[in-house]
Write a protein that holds these residues in place. Structure first.
Motif, PDB file in Angstrom:
ATOM      1  N   GLU A  43      -0.583  -9.033 -42.475  1.00  0.00           N
ATOM      2  CA  GLU A  43       0.186 -10.080 -43.151  1.00  0.00           C
ATOM      3  C   GLU A  43      -0.719 -11.163 -43.719  1.00  0.00           C
ATOM      4  O   GLU A  43      -0.426 -11.733 -44.778  1.00  0.00           O
ATOM      5  CB  GLU A  43       1.185 -10.692 -42.171  1.00  0.00           C
ATOM      6  CG  GLU A  43       2.390  -9.791 -41.892  1.00  0.00           C
ATOM      7  CD  GLU A  43       3.373 -10.457 -40.952  1.00  0.00           C
ATOM      8  OE1 GLU A  43       3.009 -11.502 -40.379  1.00  0.00           O
ATOM      9  OE2 GLU A  43       4.492  -9.924 -40.798  1.00  0.00           O
ATOM     10  N   VAL A  91       1.029  -3.553 -32.544  1.00  0.00           N
ATOM     11  CA  VAL A  91       1.702  -3.825 -33.823  1.00  0.00           C
ATOM     12  C   VAL A  91       1.525  -5.273 -34.235  1.00  0.00           C
ATOM     13  O   VAL A  91       1.322  -5.603 -35.408  1.00  0.00           O
ATOM     14  CB  VAL A  91       3.196  -3.460 -33.724  1.00  0.00           C
ATOM     15  CG1 VAL A  91       3.951  -3.961 -34.944  1.00  0.00           C
ATOM     16  CG2 VAL A  91       3.364  -1.948 -33.590  1.00  0.00           C
ATOM     17  N   ALA A  97       8.483  -2.679 -39.952  1.00  0.00           N
ATOM     18  CA  ALA A  97       7.269  -2.428 -40.736  1.00  0.00           C
ATOM     19  C   ALA A  97       6.880  -3.683 -41.489  1.00  0.00           C
ATOM     20  O   ALA A  97       7.738  -4.481 -41.865  1.00  0.00           O
ATOM     21  CB  ALA A  97       7.521  -1.290 -41.722  1.00  0.00           C
ATOM     22  N   PRO A  98       5.596  -3.864 -41.691  1.00  0.00           N
ATOM     23  CA  PRO A  98       5.172  -5.030 -42.482  1.00  0.00           C
ATOM     24  C   PRO A  98       5.798  -4.991 -43.859  1.00  0.00           C
ATOM     25  O   PRO A  98       5.980  -3.940 -44.425  1.00  0.00           O
ATOM     26  CB  PRO A  98       3.633  -4.883 -42.557  1.00  0.00           C
ATOM     27  CG  PRO A  98       3.291  -3.973 -41.443  1.00  0.00           C
ATOM     28  CD  PRO A  98       4.452  -3.056 -41.234  1.00  0.00           C
ATOM     29  N   GLU A 139      -2.210   0.762 -44.412  1.00  0.00           N
ATOM     30  CA  GLU A 139      -0.961   0.511 -43.671  1.00  0.00           C
ATOM     31  C   GLU A 139      -0.272   1.820 -43.319  1.00  0.00           C
ATOM     32  O   GLU A 139       0.203   2.008 -42.183  1.00  0.00           O
ATOM     33  CB  GLU A 139      -0.031  -0.354 -44.521  1.00  0.00           C
ATOM     34  CG  GLU A 139       1.282  -0.662 -43.812  1.00  0.00           C
ATOM     35  CD  GLU A 139       2.253  -1.354 -44.740  1.00  0.00           C
ATOM     36  OE1 GLU A 139       3.325  -1.770 -44.265  1.00  0.00           O
ATOM     37  OE2 GLU A 139       1.932  -1.468 -45.934  1.00  0.00           O
ATOM     38  N   THR A 144      -2.031  -5.724 -35.508  1.00  0.00           N
ATOM     39  CA  THR A 144      -2.151  -5.090 -36.837  1.00  0.00           C
ATOM     40  C   THR A 144      -1.326  -5.833 -37.877  1.00  0.00           C
ATOM     41  O   THR A 144      -1.768  -6.057 -39.004  1.00  0.00           O
ATOM     42  CB  THR A 144      -1.687  -3.634 -36.759  1.00  0.00           C
ATOM     43  OG1 THR A 144      -2.451  -2.958 -35.769  1.00  0.00           O
ATOM     44  CG2 THR A 144      -1.880  -2.939 -38.104  1.00  0.00           C
ATOM     45  N   ARG A 145      -0.103  -6.221 -37.456  1.00  0.00           N
ATOM     46  CA  ARG A 145       0.772  -6.912 -38.394  1.00  0.00           C
ATOM     47  C   ARG A 145       0.209  -8.271 -38.789  1.00  0.00           C
ATOM     48  O   ARG A 145       0.266  -8.670 -39.963  1.00  0.00           O
ATOM     49  CB  ARG A 145       2.156  -7.089 -37.762  1.00  0.00           C
ATOM     50  CG  ARG A 145       3.174  -7.748 -38.709  1.00  0.00           C
ATOM     51  CD  ARG A 145       4.495  -7.937 -37.991  1.00  0.00           C
ATOM     52  NE  ARG A 145       5.461  -8.559 -38.874  1.00  0.00           N
ATOM     53  CZ  ARG A 145       6.240  -7.909 -39.710  1.00  0.00           C
ATOM     54  NH1 ARG A 145       6.163  -6.592 -39.783  1.00  0.00           N
ATOM     55  NH2 ARG A 145       7.112  -8.551 -40.485  1.00  0.00           N
ATOM     56  N   ARG A 162       0.523   3.188 -39.620  1.00  0.00           N
ATOM     57  CA  ARG A 162       1.882   3.568 -39.214  1.00  0.00           C
ATOM     58  C   ARG A 162       1.910   4.997 -38.669  1.00  0.00           C
ATOM     59  O   ARG A 162       2.581   5.291 -37.663  1.00  0.00           O
ATOM     60  CB  ARG A 162       2.823   3.441 -40.397  1.00  0.00           C
ATOM     61  CG  ARG A 162       3.156   2.004 -40.772  1.00  0.00           C
ATOM     62  CD  ARG A 162       4.124   1.965 -41.923  1.00  0.00           C
ATOM     63  NE  ARG A 162       4.494   0.593 -42.250  1.00  0.00           N
ATOM     64  CZ  ARG A 162       5.322   0.253 -43.237  1.00  0.00           C
ATOM     65  NH1 ARG A 162       5.872   1.198 -43.989  1.00  0.00           N
ATOM     66  NH2 ARG A 162       5.613  -1.019 -43.474  1.00  0.00           N
TER      67      ARG A 162
END
Length: 348
Positions: free
Chosen positions: A87, A79, A342-343, A297, A82-83, A301
């Motif tokens: 971001e 995460v 979550a982003p 995204e 990926t985040r 998820r």
């Protein structure tokens, strides 16, 4: 004139209403719900609303600490990677959106200012054209009046000069006759008494003729002075006509300059319109990229959710296998697992 602005509370209320209706929150839907507002302002307030929304924690699940720690660490690592990537892309996209929104507002303000300036210049040009037409009509009236006065003055001067010339000719003829009479009198000196009387009469006549001649010369001088005055008046009228023509030329030059300035302003307005269209195209491209990022995204998820479900199934199977051969209860620990945040998503 600037458009009335909207507040954050209005945009937040619109977003809550759209979310309650189960609709995807976008700038266009929020603007349609409000009925007014700048897209850049709505976009900025939607971002604030998205950040201020509370997060929901997941229910706790019991599992062995070691397995739970390993899975959580793996999930956190995935995460986090990926985040971080998302971001970074999201920050770049937001910076681009802010720049495009600011550029769009600047272009709208510049377009409004150019339109106002163009309307003002058109009004000024109409006034200048009206003044130029009035000045031209005044020049035409002055020309007509001046021409009539010049003709009348010239006719009067010609008549006076002709009369003075006739008087002078009559004076010259009388003087010639007097000289001839004097010559004849001198030839007849024998008859002195009679000739003296005739001579006295002739001298008296000559004196009268000289007086008349002096009067004629004085009249000629007056006529000459009047002619000079008329010529001076004619010169002043011609100078006034030249001045009016010069003012008309200056007014026409000023009108031409204003027309050129108006053409430049219209060209600048066209350039501003083209730049605004380009900015709108860039905004549409950004929206398309934003939608693609949201889809990626959601896919990520979904993939993380599926992996988490598989991990939970495997943990449950391991717990069942451990419970069958062993008599002692398995050491378990109640661990509260919080759903990875979550982003931050900005529904544009």
């Amino acid at each position: 004139m600037a458009r009335p602005g909207i507040t954050y509370e209005q945009v937040a209320a619109a977003a809550d209403a759209l979310k309650a209706q189960g609709e995807n929150i976008t700038i266009d839907r929020a603007r349609a719900y409000l009925g007014t507002g700048s897209k850049s302002t709505i976009h900025r307030y939607l971002r604030q609303w998205e950040v201020s929304r509370p997060t929901v924690a997941a229910a706790p699940v019991e599992m062995p600490p070691a397995i739970h720690a390993a899975i959580v660490e793996e999930i956190r690592r995935a995460v986090a990677d990926t985040r971080a990537a998302f971001e970074q892309k999201l920050a770049d996209a937001r910076d681009t959106a802010d720049e495009l929104a600011q550029a769009n507002e600047d272009l709208e303000n510049a377009n409004d200012e150019l339109a106002e300036q163009l309307r003002q210049e058109k009004s000024d040009n109409q006034q200048l054209i009206g003044q130029a037409d009035e000045l031209h009509r005044e020049i035409e009236r002055v020309k007509a009046d001046s021409a009539a006065q010049v003709v009348e003055i010239r006719e009067q001067a010609a008549a006076q000069v002709q009369e003075a010339r006739a008087d002078a000719q009559r004076e010259r003829e009388a003087a010639e006759l007097a000289r001839q009479a004097l010559a004849r009198a001198e030839l007849r000196l024998e008859a002195v008494p009679a000739l003296e009387r005739q001579l006295a009469e002739i001298r008296a006549q000559l004196e009268g003729e000289r007086t008349g001649r002096a009067s004629a010369e004085q009249s000629a001088a007056v006529a000459t002075a009047q002619r000079d005055q008329l010529q001076s008046a004619l010169a002043r009228i011609e100078q006034r006509e030249m001045d009016l023509q010069r003012e008309l030329a200056e007014s026409r030059a000023q009108v031409d300059a204003e027309r050129q300035h108006r053409a430049t302003a219209e060209q600048a307005a066209a350039v501003a319109t083209a730049e605004k269209a380009a900015a709108e195209r860039q905004t549409e491209e950004f929206r398309s990229r934003w939608s693609s990022a949201e889809q990626r995204e959601n896919q990520q998820r979904s993939q993380l959710t599926a992996e988490r479900d598989v991990a939970r199934d495997e943990l449950a199977q391991m717990k069942a296998n451990q419970a069958q051969p062993e008599a002692t209860p398995a050491s378990t620990k109640k661990i509260s697992t919080k759903k990875p945040e979550a982003p931050e998503k900005d529904n544009d």
